[in-house]
Design a protein around this motif. Structure first.
Motif, mmCIF file in Angstrom:
data_model
loop_
_atom_site.group_PDB
_atom_site.id
_atom_site.type_symbol
_atom_site.label_atom_id
_atom_site.label_comp_id
_atom_site.label_asym_id
_atom_site.label_seq_id
_atom_site.Cartn_x
_atom_site.Cartn_y
_atom_site.Cartn_z
ATOM 1 N N ARG A 86 0.929 -1.113 0.202
ATOM 2 C CA ARG A 86 -0.040 0.058 0.144
ATOM 3 C C ARG A 86 1.008 1.208 -0.094
ATOM 4 O O ARG A 86 0.601 2.332 -0.725
ATOM 5 C CB ARG A 86 -0.820 -0.009 1.370
ATOM 6 N N ILE A 87 1.592 1.355 0.561
ATOM 7 C CA ILE A 87 2.557 2.663 1.031
ATOM 8 C C ILE A 87 3.376 2.764 -0.355
ATOM 9 O O ILE A 87 3.393 3.853 -0.676
ATOM 10 C CB ILE A 87 3.778 2.329 2.287
ATOM 11 N N GLU A 88 3.851 1.586 -0.801
ATOM 12 C CA GLU A 88 4.639 1.867 -2.022
ATOM 13 C C GLU A 88 3.728 2.389 -3.349
ATOM 14 O O GLU A 88 3.923 3.316 -4.337
ATOM 15 C CB GLU A 88 5.299 0.335 -2.720
ATOM 16 N N GLU A 89 2.499 2.088 -3.308
ATOM 17 C CA GLU A 89 1.416 2.497 -4.328
ATOM 18 C C GLU A 89 1.048 3.971 -3.867
ATOM 19 O O GLU A 89 1.214 4.752 -4.938
ATOM 20 C CB GLU A 89 0.137 1.594 -4.254
ATOM 21 N N TYR A 90 0.793 4.450 -2.708
ATOM 22 C CA TYR A 90 0.679 5.693 -2.482
ATOM 23 C C TYR A 90 1.775 6.750 -2.625
ATOM 24 O O TYR A 90 1.661 7.779 -3.060
ATOM 25 C CB TYR A 90 0.252 5.762 -1.076
ATOM 26 N N ALA A 91 2.907 5.967 -2.457
ATOM 27 C CA ALA A 91 4.136 6.864 -2.706
ATOM 28 C C ALA A 91 4.185 7.258 -4.179
ATOM 29 O O ALA A 91 4.966 8.471 -4.337
ATOM 30 C CB ALA A 91 5.430 6.023 -2.319
ATOM 31 N N LYS A 92 3.559 6.711 -5.365
ATOM 32 C CA LYS A 92 3.660 7.395 -6.352
ATOM 33 C C LYS A 92 3.357 8.670 -6.590
ATOM 34 O O LYS A 92 3.469 9.627 -7.321
ATOM 35 C CB LYS A 92 2.944 6.433 -7.387
ATOM 36 N N GLU A 93 2.008 9.143 -5.652
ATOM 37 C CA GLU A 93 1.432 10.417 -5.463
ATOM 38 C C GLU A 93 2.254 11.403 -4.656
ATOM 39 O O GLU A 93 2.361 12.445 -5.035
ATOM 40 C CB GLU A 93 0.256 10.232 -5.021
ATOM 41 N N ASP A 94 2.986 11.051 -3.625
ATOM 42 C CA ASP A 94 3.492 11.771 -2.696
ATOM 43 C C ASP A 94 4.736 10.776 -2.075
ATOM 44 O O ASP A 94 4.605 10.298 -0.933
ATOM 45 C CB ASP A 94 2.568 11.978 -1.479
ATOM 46 N N PRO A 95 5.945 10.878 -2.645
ATOM 47 C CA PRO A 95 6.940 10.039 -2.079
ATOM 48 C C PRO A 95 7.629 10.512 -0.825
ATOM 49 O O PRO A 95 8.151 9.794 0.003
ATOM 50 C CB PRO A 95 8.043 10.168 -3.293
ATOM 51 N N TYR A 96 7.362 11.861 -0.415
ATOM 52 C CA TYR A 96 7.852 12.146 0.838
ATOM 53 C C TYR A 96 7.267 11.871 2.040
ATOM 54 O O TYR A 96 7.692 11.367 2.917
ATOM 55 C CB TYR A 96 7.828 13.954 0.843
ATOM 56 N N TYR A 97 5.894 11.822 1.711
ATOM 57 C CA TYR A 97 4.894 11.520 3.073
ATOM 58 C C TYR A 97 4.952 9.777 3.099
ATOM 59 O O TYR A 97 4.860 9.362 4.193
ATOM 60 C CB TYR A 97 3.372 11.919 2.770
ATOM 61 N N TRP A 98 4.929 9.112 1.994
ATOM 62 C CA TRP A 98 4.485 7.770 2.134
ATOM 63 C C TRP A 98 6.041 6.997 1.657
ATOM 64 O O TRP A 98 6.345 6.950 0.691
ATOM 65 C CB TRP A 98 3.735 7.361 0.992
ATOM 66 N N GLN A 99 6.546 6.626 3.136
ATOM 67 C CA GLN A 99 7.720 6.024 3.175
ATOM 68 C C GLN A 99 7.769 4.733 3.949
ATOM 69 O O GLN A 99 7.050 4.742 4.876
ATOM 70 C CB GLN A 99 8.914 6.858 3.505
ATOM 71 N N VAL A 100 8.216 3.629 3.592
ATOM 72 C CA VAL A 100 8.172 2.422 4.205
ATOM 73 C C VAL A 100 9.200 2.345 5.371
ATOM 74 O O VAL A 100 10.148 2.630 5.020
ATOM 75 C CB VAL A 100 8.405 1.091 3.294
#
Length: 699
Positions: free
Chosen positions: A666-680
């Motif tokens: 999920r995080i990797e998918e969401y990171a496509k929109e906002d890589p700063y906020y969504w980090q594993v």
């Protein structure tokens, strides 16, 4: 004569004339472990075989009658005899049986008592069937036998609420046959056994009592639980089981077992059990068990909402408080709030009028900080500004006696910087209460870099005295709870910026089981608190790559209001129930237009998934960097301080049900929109690789 025949390590029996006495002695609470179950069956069978008695009286050693199941057996394969079999043996005894209740007779203990042919209780004792609080229902006849000696309506009240009822109430409702003055349980057992033989204490077997079905009570209760607690399937199962009590007893017991197994195999049962053990686990750490300092008198600085609530909590626990304010009108408001809080406790039945008066007599209001010279602990509860707190602690350093603990009720600020204002940093710690402090059970106990072990242990001792759940936290911005809140609060802002409405977000998360949606919570707590935090962080500087999501909330605070305290915020409160505020819709449209955002649709599940994934990600980092000792500490912070649904066990217990691999995806998918906020988080990635769970880290 003293009991001399041991039927197990926990049960013995003997005779006093023609009264047979069975004693259960299984400290600390005489739980129905295997030794008790085996011992009771063997004792009943032996006494009936010996045929020397006219009555059998069951009583317990120690401070209580059987107070429930043995928690050491939770999660283990069942061992025969089951409690249901034990209760059936007691009920089927040819010789009349009675039970003598004292202390708290709960769950399986009360079901055991229901199997006897008469129940005698000492004044002041309590009884109940609290199994619903663990995600199950009474499973050893409680839903079938209590209606027979009392009524379906009363059983619904007791079993669905899980409350502890006074035995005097039980006498009125038929659940208890006699209430006597407190005394030695053995002596009362002998006296009551003789009354059974003489016929002055009537006995009856529940399998010989018929029940008339009460459709009105059943339907009303079922509607109530489905409306108030739609997530808790065990409540509905409990109602259905009680409804089967009009069947012959053995059929009813079979139906009860079927309903019990539905609950036993449900995910919510796992969450509630985790919550039950977690509440105890958070204080089962070395830091909480060392030497402590005195807590004879406490000082509280600040008579506002928090200071008044903290003072109320201390007074209700019997601790004298010296309340300090700088102006008389502020002091008067504080005393009035405390008085109102205590009056509310009286009206809710939490304390008597006499205890309220005694509590108020322990309150010493003062305008002089010098009056704190003799207190054992000071709790500062003033405005959340570092400059103000530093000034106060500098003064306390010169006023308070050596060894006095100096605590800050800060929600976010650096306890180490506060401690640096004193020459005694070893005496300084954070005690982060949650509002309203006299109601909310969570207390974050924040360990500074130089906090002395006995000062820290005293924080846990205070939590216990106040009947709060104390959780150890290390220093960081927001500690455990507010740090995680600060992170997942951003995804709430992003959801609204990108297309969801505040009301939809609240509805989705309330559907997940949250007590209140985050925007309603913000209105309740006061939107100015979050506003001040965001402004402080603006001054410190946000990272250049971070998407700032606070524009909408900032403008609501600046233009609309601060929530309930001003009558409007995200919602309007003029009519009582919150109604979405149209002014907020206009602000949202304005901000979206300025940022060039085209709103998109989110399903409720999208909202829950993003919210919980962000929640879990930061909670993982809190464990990873040691801000929280274990995942269970994070879980208890959110169960007892933030309204996280108890049946889900807490965010990291819930994370285990999703699985680390799915969370990483999920995080990797969401990171496509906002890589700063969504980090594993590194810990989560490692868990995904090796297949471990957060539960593995709690031992």
């Amino acid at each position: 004569m003293a009991e001399s025949n041991s039927t197990s390590e926990a049960v013995s029996y003997g005779y006093e004339g023609d009264v047979a006495l069975i004693c259960v002695d299984n400290p600390p609470v005489n739980a129905t472990g295997i030794a008790v179950r085996e011992g009771l069956v063997k004792a009943i069978e032996a006494i009936n075989e010996e045929a020397k008695a006219g009555a059998i009286a069951i009583y317990c050693a120690g401070r209580t009658f059987i107070a429930g199941a043995d928690i050491r057996e939770f999660g283990k394969p069942p061992m025969a005899p089951s409690l249901t079999e034990v209760v059936n043996v007691i009920e089927q005894s040819k010789i009349p049986t009675l039970s003598v209740l004292h202390g708290t007779t709960l769950g399986g203990g009360f079901e055991t008592a229901l199997g006897t042919h008469a129940r005698v209780a000492m004044k002041g004792a309590k009884f109940g069937l609290p199994e619903v609080l663990l995600g199950i229902i009474p499973g050893a006849g409680g839903t079938q036998r209590l209606p027979r000696v009392s009524s379906i309506a009363y059983t619904l009240d007791i079993a669905v609420s899980g409350r502890h009822a006074p035995v005097e109430e039980g006498l009125e409702k038929g659940a208890i046959d006699r209430v006597v003055e407190p005394g030695e349980p053995r002596d009362i057992a002998i006296a009551m056994g003789r009354e059974v033989i003489a016929g002055t204490l009537p006995t009856r077997r529940t399998n010989e009592i018929d029940v008339t079905r009460d459709d009105a009570a059943i339907e009303q209760t079922l509607a109530m639980v489905k409306k108030k607690n739609p997530h808790l399937i065990n409540l509905a199962e409990c109602v259905e089981a009680i409804g089967k009590s009009s069947l012959p007893l053995q059929e009813g017991l079979k139906a009860e077992r079927e309903h019990f197994m539905v609950c036993l195999n449900s995910p919510q049962r796992s969450g509630l059990i985790h919550a039950f053990f977690g509440e105890r686990a958070v204080s089962n750490i070395p830091e909480a068990k060392g030497d402590t300092r005195p807590l004879g008198k406490i000082g509280v600085i600040g008579g506002g909402t928090m200071g008044s609530g903290i003072t109320t909590s201390c007074l209700m626990a019997g601790i004298p408080v010296r309340l300090i304010e700088v102006q008389q009108d502020g002091l008067d408001r504080g005393v009035a709030t405390i008085t109102k809080n205590l009056d509310g406790a009286v009206s809710r039945g939490k304390m008597s009028s006499d205890k309220r008066d005694a509590a108020l007599a322990m309150l010493e209001p003062s305008l002089a900080m010098e009056d704190l010279a003799d207190v054992d602990l000071v709790i500062e509860a003033v405005f959340e500004k570092m400059e103000i707190k530093k000034e106060i602690f500098g003064k306390l350093d010169t006023i308070c006696k050596p060894g006095a603990i100096l605590a800050s009720n800060t929600s976010y600020l650096d306890v180490n910087k506060i401690a640096d204002m004193t020459n005694r940093p070893q005496d300084v710690l954070g005690l982060h209460f949650f509002s309203p402090a006299h109601v909310m059970r969570l207390l974050e106990i924040v360990q500074g870099a130089k906090t002395a072990p006995d000062a820290l242990a005293t924080g846990f001792a205070l939590a216990k005295k106040l009947k709060k759940v104390g959780v150890l936290a290390q220093v960081c911005d927001g500690f455990i709870g507010n740090r995680i809140l600060g992170h997942y609060g951003k995804v709430i802002s992003y959801l609204v910026l990108d297309g969801a409405s505040p009301a939809q977000v609240d509805s989705a998360l309330e559907g997940f089981g949250m007590a209140m949606g985050p925007h309603k919570v913000g209105d309740l707590a006061g939107l100015d608190i979050g506003y001040m935090t965001r402004q402080r962080r603006k001054e410190e500087g946000y990272p250049a790559d971070e998407r700032y999501g606070g524009d909408i909330a900032d403008r609501i605070s600046e233009r609309v209001g601060h929530g309930r305290k001003t009558g409007k915020g995200y919602y309007l409160y003029e009519t009582g129930a919150p109604v979405p505020n149209p002014e907020v819709d206009a602000i949202i449209d304005e901000v979206r237009a300025e940022k060039g955002i085209t709103p998109k649709d989110f399903t409720d599940q999208d909202i829950v998934d993003r919210y919980m994934t962000a929640f879990i990600a930061e909670a993982t980092r809190v464990v990873e960097d040691g801000t929280a000792k274990r995942p269970v500490d994070v879980d208890m912070v959110f169960l007892f301080g933030y309204g996280f649904p108890r049946h889900r066990g807490g965010p990291l217990h819930y994370a285990d049900s999703i699985g680390a691999a799915e969370l990483v995806r999920r995080i990797e998918e969401y990171a496509k929109e906002d890589p700063y906020y969504w980090q594993v988080p590194a810990l989560l990635r490692k868990m995904a690789e090796d297949g471990t769970k957060f539960a593995d880290m709690n031992t």
